[in-house]
Scaffold this motif. Structure first.
Motif, mmCIF file in Angstrom:
data_model
loop_
_atom_site.group_PDB
_atom_site.id
_atom_site.type_symbol
_atom_site.label_atom_id
_atom_site.label_comp_id
_atom_site.label_asym_id
_atom_site.label_seq_id
_atom_site.Cartn_x
_atom_site.Cartn_y
_atom_site.Cartn_z
ATOM 1 N N ARG A 43 0.815 -1.204 0.000
ATOM 2 C CA ARG A 43 0.000 0.000 0.000
ATOM 3 C C ARG A 43 0.853 1.260 0.000
ATOM 4 N NH1 ARG A 43 -3.569 -0.728 5.170
ATOM 5 N NH2 ARG A 43 -1.570 -1.554 5.847
ATOM 6 N N HIS A 44 0.421 2.232 -0.787
ATOM 7 C CA HIS A 44 0.995 3.583 -0.749
ATOM 8 C C HIS A 44 2.509 3.566 -0.916
ATOM 9 C CE1 HIS A 44 0.255 7.793 -0.129
ATOM 10 N NE2 HIS A 44 1.215 7.872 0.774
ATOM 11 N N ARG A 45 2.975 2.847 -1.946
ATOM 12 C CA ARG A 45 4.411 2.765 -2.239
ATOM 13 C C ARG A 45 4.775 3.546 -3.503
ATOM 14 N NH1 ARG A 45 3.378 -0.238 2.295
ATOM 15 N NH2 ARG A 45 5.213 -1.310 3.067
ATOM 16 N N ARG A 46 3.857 4.266 -4.075
ATOM 17 C CA ARG A 46 4.097 5.056 -5.301
ATOM 18 C C ARG A 46 4.530 4.163 -6.461
ATOM 19 N NH1 ARG A 46 7.492 10.212 -2.799
ATOM 20 N NH2 ARG A 46 5.971 10.795 -1.213
ATOM 21 N N LEU A 789 10.814 5.236 13.381
ATOM 22 C CA LEU A 789 11.945 6.028 12.873
ATOM 23 C C LEU A 789 11.591 6.931 11.710
ATOM 24 C CD1 LEU A 789 14.641 3.194 12.834
ATOM 25 C CD2 LEU A 789 14.554 5.113 14.422
ATOM 26 N N HIS A 790 10.409 6.851 11.158
ATOM 27 C CA HIS A 790 10.125 7.559 9.917
ATOM 28 C C HIS A 790 10.161 9.087 10.101
ATOM 29 C CE1 HIS A 790 6.162 7.102 11.858
ATOM 30 N NE2 HIS A 790 5.862 8.245 11.295
ATOM 31 N N ALA A 791 10.244 9.769 8.960
ATOM 32 C CA ALA A 791 10.279 11.244 8.921
ATOM 33 C C ALA A 791 11.519 11.807 9.617
ATOM 34 C CB ALA A 791 9.002 11.839 9.512
ATOM 35 N N GLU A 820 8.413 5.308 4.513
ATOM 36 C CA GLU A 820 8.731 6.662 4.974
ATOM 37 C C GLU A 820 10.072 6.773 5.687
ATOM 38 O OE1 GLU A 820 5.572 8.747 6.962
ATOM 39 O OE2 GLU A 820 4.052 7.497 6.028
ATOM 40 N N VAL A 821 10.846 5.709 5.760
ATOM 41 C CA VAL A 821 12.209 5.804 6.315
ATOM 42 C C VAL A 821 13.133 6.091 5.141
ATOM 43 C CG1 VAL A 821 13.981 4.644 7.672
ATOM 44 C CG2 VAL A 821 11.574 4.175 8.127
ATOM 45 N N HIS A 822 13.312 7.377 4.862
ATOM 46 C CA HIS A 822 13.973 7.822 3.637
ATOM 47 C C HIS A 822 15.296 8.512 3.909
ATOM 48 C CE1 HIS A 822 9.856 7.994 1.397
ATOM 49 N NE2 HIS A 822 10.406 6.794 1.347
#
Length: 1064
Positions: A43-46, A789-791, A820-822
């Motif tokens: 889901r929601h992985r672009r 850990l995201h954002a 979102e762990v970018h």
């Protein structure tokens, strides 16, 4: 070079296999079921295409909320055992999507699903489909909502289909501008269909030849005008039927409304539900403008339990109708908003036949508009043996007979909110006026069926579970007042008197409510000092909500009359008296309430002139959020440092949103030692006394989120926390020592900070021990420990390769790990997932560098002694010759700086105020006062000698300076207006001819500059001597570094040899 190579590796790895726990499914997440099958969550992985998976274990694949616009024939060929496939919300119809997204439609190849022999569930909602693609024969569930499918002619070829969801393919937000059509052959091919939804589809007639196996049918929000005898004939298994909002009542609409022609009501035949007499359980006729009900419409429905007749015109039928006699088995009856337009009745009148509904448990009578609830109003309900809930909200009731309500022995909930009750003759609002003609409610249409088995929160045996004694490895979750209300009041008599006109309370107000356990008095106009006499008759009162009033709490006798039973008290949002300047307040009443366990004083702006300490031996939960502890704990006063110390059994304390900038260390030591949960979130803390936290031996849950913490102490201290929330702060690093003693920590929230590099060794030891400390949680392959850990702006380089390896190999529950762990740095890798770092490439890079360095050191250690032994004297002689030659061409005074010499002479237009400000505030500060290299600048206005001619000062400045810096602006940077600049330029050129020394450095303050021939030539010959001032603040340090280099380097040596061979 290294940055470009790493970027290439990371991009390539987006599509290759990684050394992760499940590398073949990246960037999706894997959940293992109890029977060993895999559920893949993408889901929601672009994603623009379906990932190429190959596995016999995958039984569920979720591809919702991506950008997949084409499903190719072989896209799912590697998943032969797939049972559930969800491809929803990939391409919404134009009217339902955001305007920034272009129009699209999902294209599905004819053989896309043909190879999925085990597929039983397929969800394709929100994809702008115009036709139904070929489907596998064994399919059982098909979801096609929010598409553009409104003309179905061809059979689906799915004889085993049990659920067909076709809602919202043609309605006001997704128009098709025609009637919805389904060929009867479609239903004939579905002999086992159980659930069919056709709501919001512009259906004008009940589709004929519906499958005889149907159990649930949704036809709500359509344009059906007539239900005849044949509409549902032979549907003998139909259990749930929704016909709501077909002939809509538009004076009560909050959304676009479509009434039947001439505002007629839905035409119901009395035998419309004849064939459902032994099956129908729930029926919704809501919002159909019904004024009367056909005789014996419900008489044969023996199993009907839920009936919704809301939003009709049945006001007189409710008073005089006999349809109640046909509803003897109905458990829930909704008659909401059946008011007569422009009419308010003097009192509630119910037909005597309602007493025949002996099975009735829930009765909803909101929105009928009457002024008095008398003994006669409720007399027909006295004989109902099972009635538990009576809803009378929003009726403009100004007088109510509590005695009449008390006659209903089985009641558990009475809803009287949003009326005009005052319980005082002085403030009676009863009038004979009708409801204003422009009155409209804003209740949103809701087609959900009445839920007979409402969700109930498990009751506590004696008190909430969160108040029990702490056990080993047990940490209570933080609960709100709403949760406690549900626990205490779900099965006890509850009176909702909120949002009325009650100005004050006295004992007579509650006469007749002796058995009430819970009362909600919030959102009234109560403004009085409670003196212990108001609740005398409420001998069983356990929960009391007085939020959003104007209660004065000065008297120590407040609530004394219910001290033996009161357990939960909500006094939030009573700030009226607390914000009055000079008015004192006391909380001494708390010490006289031995049963009180739950108290809310939230949002009262409590700050000054209050009791120095709260005292209670029973209180276990206190909500003190939204007050002014920043004033109470100000460094200039210390009388409130012991404010919570008297709450000796307190286990949960909420002091969020108190505008705290710091947390005094003394306060931690003075908090109750029994404290288990502490919320300090949503403040502005930049400091927290971590060293004192070990004083609270039972504290296991600490929430410091949404503050301004930028650092954590690098110190060892005992931390017994199980849950630590540090999210939404400004942390840049986690010291290794900080969590070294946090042996019980299971949940650590670090999301939304400024972490660039996270050292795995800084995480608590429990996060490395795996299942021994964190047993399997909800999913089989995930532990009960959580790390968020995201954002965070992580730096993606080989420096964090250990961190990336930890993320891949850990069993911890890490939410949003693949989404979102970018990376945020370097900028070329912004947005790339941290898991994309290839550990092998990092090993190869570091291995190559280590080998090269080792080789060079070995060669140097071997060759240098050998060369010294063989050619030592020759090397010494050559070095001396070269050094002598170098010194021979250097001026004698070139290495020293006399008093009249400068590093640079800065020439600029002194009449330009902006340039002058930049010179003195930027250049002088940066070059003379900061940095490792500090320069001595010569400025016309500061360093020229007064009394000496301008040309002489200019000549000395140019010839006594190593470099001459021209600061130019466009378009007059070299114009005739500045004679000093022109003369200085000529002197620099003369010096170049005389001394063969190029000392010119050009600084351009404007990005757009005229293409002067000299400037263009200068850029080609010596690019390093022409600098432009950047507008991006992040690039400005690079500019100053380049300028320093230009001032200390020789321009001639920097000439471009491709342009000229020699100038000398």
């Amino acid at each position: 070079m290294f940055g470009h190579m790493l970027y290439l590796v990371l991009i390539l790895n987006q599509f290759n296999v990684f050394a992760t726990l499940h590398p073949e499914f990246y960037p999706c997440e894997i959940h293992t079921t109890e029977d060993g099958h895999l559920n893949v969550d993408c889901r929601h992985r672009r994603l623009a295409n379906i990932p190429k998976f190959t596995s016999l274990s995958i039984t569920s694949l979720n591809l919702n909320e991506n950008h997949i616009h084409h499903i190719k024939g072989a896209a799912l060929s590697g998943l032969p055992n797939l049972r559930h496939l969800s491809l929803m919300w990939n391409c919404l119809p134009d009217r339902l999507k955001e305007q920034r997204w272009p129009s699209c439609s999902l294209k599905i190849d004819p053989d896309a699903f043909s190879g999925l022999k085990n597929l039983t569930s397929l969800q394709l909602a929100g994809n702008s489909l115009k036709t139904i693609p070929p489907l596998p024969k064994q399919l059982e569930v098909l979801g096609l909502e929010f598409n553009n499918i409104f003309h179905i002619v061809k059979p689906l070829g799915t004889p085993l289909l049990k659920q067909l969801l076709l809602s919202k393919n043609c309605f006001y937000a997704n128009p098709c501008y025609q009637s919805y059509f389904i060929d009867p052959r479609v239903f004939q091919d579905l002999p086992e269909l159980l659930n069919l939804t056709l709501s919001y589809n512009n259906v004008t007639v009940v589709p004929p030849h519906l499958p005889l196996s149907l159990e649930s049918l949704d036809l709500g929000e359509n344009k059906i005008t007539c239900i005849n005898k044949e509409s549902f004939s032979d549907l003998k298994h139909l259990r749930h039927l929704n016909l709501g909002w077909n002939c809509q009542r538009c004076d009560h609409a909050s959304e676009p409304c479509f009434p039947c022609p001439n505002n007629q009501s839905l035409n119901l035949h009395q035998d419309a539900f004849l064939d459902q007499r032994d099956s129908l359980i729930s029926l919704s006729l809501r919002g159909n403008s019904l004024r009367t009900l056909p005789q014996r419409l419900f008489a044969r429905l023996r199993k009907l339990q839920e009936l919704d007749l809301s939003d009709n015109f049945l006001a007189y039928a409710i008073q005089n109708g006999t349809f109640y006699e046909e509803l003897q088995n109905v458990v829930s009856l909704s008659l909401l908003y059946n008011y007569e337009p422009l009419r308010s009745f003097p009192e509630l009148i119910l037909s005597p036949s309602i007493e025949k509904m002996t099975a009735l448990r829930e009765l909803y009578l909101s929105g009928l508009f009457f002024r008095v609830l008398s003994n006669q109003s409720l007399a027909p309900l006295v004989q109902l043996p099972n009635l538990e809930s009576l809803e009378l909200r929003m009726n403009f009731i100004c007088s109510v007979s509590i005695d009449a309500i008390s006659q209903l022995r089985t009641l558990r909930r009475v809803g009287l909110s949003q009326n005009m009750l005052a319980f005082s003759s002085c403030f009676s609002t009863c009038t004979s006026e009708a409801i204003p003609s422009n009155y409209q409610t804003l209740e949103k249409r809701d087609n959900r069926q009445l839920n007979l088995q409402t969700q109930k929160v498990a009751l506590l045996s004696s008190e909430p579970n969160t108040m029990q004694d702490s056990q080993e490895d047990y940490c209570p979750f933080y609960y709100s007042m709403w949760h406690f209300k549900k626990q205490i009041c779900s099965k006890n008599l509850f009176f909702d008197l909120s949002q009325n006109n009650i100005p004050w309370l006295n004992a007579s107000t509650f006469r007749g409510m002796e058995k009430v356990v819970c009362i909600d008095l919030s959102y009234n106009y109560i403004s009085q000092t409670l003196n212990g006499r108001q609740f005398t008759h409420l001998s069983k009162l356990t929960y009391l909500n007085m939020a959003h009033n104007r209660i004065d709490l000065y008297s120590e006798k407040a609530f004394q009359e219910i001290s033996g039973t009161l357990k939960a008290l909500d006094l939030s949002n009573n700030e009226f008296h607390f914000v009055m300047k000079g008015m004192g307040h006391r909380f001494t009443f708390l010490s006289h309430l031995p049963s009180l366990k739950i108290l809310s004083l939230a949002n009262n702006h409590i700050g000054l002139r209050i009791s120095n300490i709260l005292t209670s031996a029973s209180l276990k939960y206190l909500d003190f959020s939204g007050n002014r502890l920043d004033i109470m704990w100000d460094s200039r006063r210390d009388q409130y440092l012991h404010f919570f110390q008297g709450l000796t059994n307190l286990t949960q304390l909420d002091i969020s949103e108190n505008q705290l900038r710091s947390f005094p260390p003394e306060v931690i030591a003075n908090l109750p030692p029994s404290l288990q949960v502490l919320r300090v979130d949503s403040n502005v803390l930049s400091y927290f006394p971590w060293g004192n936290i070990s004083v609270l031996e039972q504290l296991c849950h600490l929430n410091l989120s949404s503050n301004m913490l930028s650092f954590l102490p690098s110190m060892h201290f005992e931390l017994r926390l199980v849950i630590l929330d540090l999210s939404h702060n400004r942390l840049v690093a986690i010291p290794k020592a900080f969590l070294s003693q946090a042996k019980k920590l299971k949940n650590l929230m670090l999301n939304h900070n400024q972490l660039k590099i996270l050292d795995v060794q800084a995480l608590p030891s429990s996060f490395h021990t795996g299942y021994t400390f964190c047993p399997a949680g909800q999913h089989k392959n995930k532990s009960s420990c959580k790390l968020v850990l995201h954002a965070n702006p992580f730096t993606c380089s080989c420096v964090i390769s250990g961190f990336a390896r930890f993320l891949r190999e850990t069993d911890l529950d890490i939410p949003h790990l693949t989404t979102e762990v970018h990376c945020a740095y370097p900028e070329s890798l912004a947005g790339v997932n941290v898991l994309s770092i290839d550990l092998h490439s990092c090993q190869e890079i570091f291995g190559s560098l280590a080998f090269l360095c080792t080789l060079l050191l070995t060669l140097a250690a071997t060759s240098i002694p050998l060369l010294k032994h063989l050619y030592g004297w020759d090397l010494w002689y050559c070095i001396q010759i070269l050094w002598t030659g170098h010194k021979g061409h250097t001026p004698a005074d070139g290495g020293s700086m006399t008093e009249n010499q400068y590093d640079a002479f800065v020439v600029f237009d002194t009449s330009n105020k902006a340039v002058r400000d930049w010179i003195y505030k930027e250049m002088v500060v940066r070059l003379e006062n900061r940095g490792r290299w500090r320069f001595r600048l010569c400025l016309e206005e500061r360093d020229w000698l007064p009394g000496v001619s301008c040309i002489e000062n200019l000549h000395k400045a140019v010839y006594n300076s190593r470099k001459t810096v021209f600061v130019l602006t466009s378009p007059s940077g070299c114009s005739h207006e500045s004679g000093v600049i022109r003369q200085a330029f000529l002197l620099v050129q003369q010096r170049l001819l005389d001394e063969k020394v190029d000392v010119a450095v050009l600084v351009l303050l404007d990005l757009l500059f005229p293409k002067f021939k000299y400037l263009q030539m200068r850029k080609r010959i010596c690019k390093k001597s022409v600098l432009s001032w950047p507008k991006n603040p992040r690039v400005q340090p690079l500019f100053w570094n380049n300028l320093r280099v230009a001032l200390v380097s020789d321009n001639v040596k920097a000439y471009n040899k491709n342009v000229t061979e020699s100038f000398f």
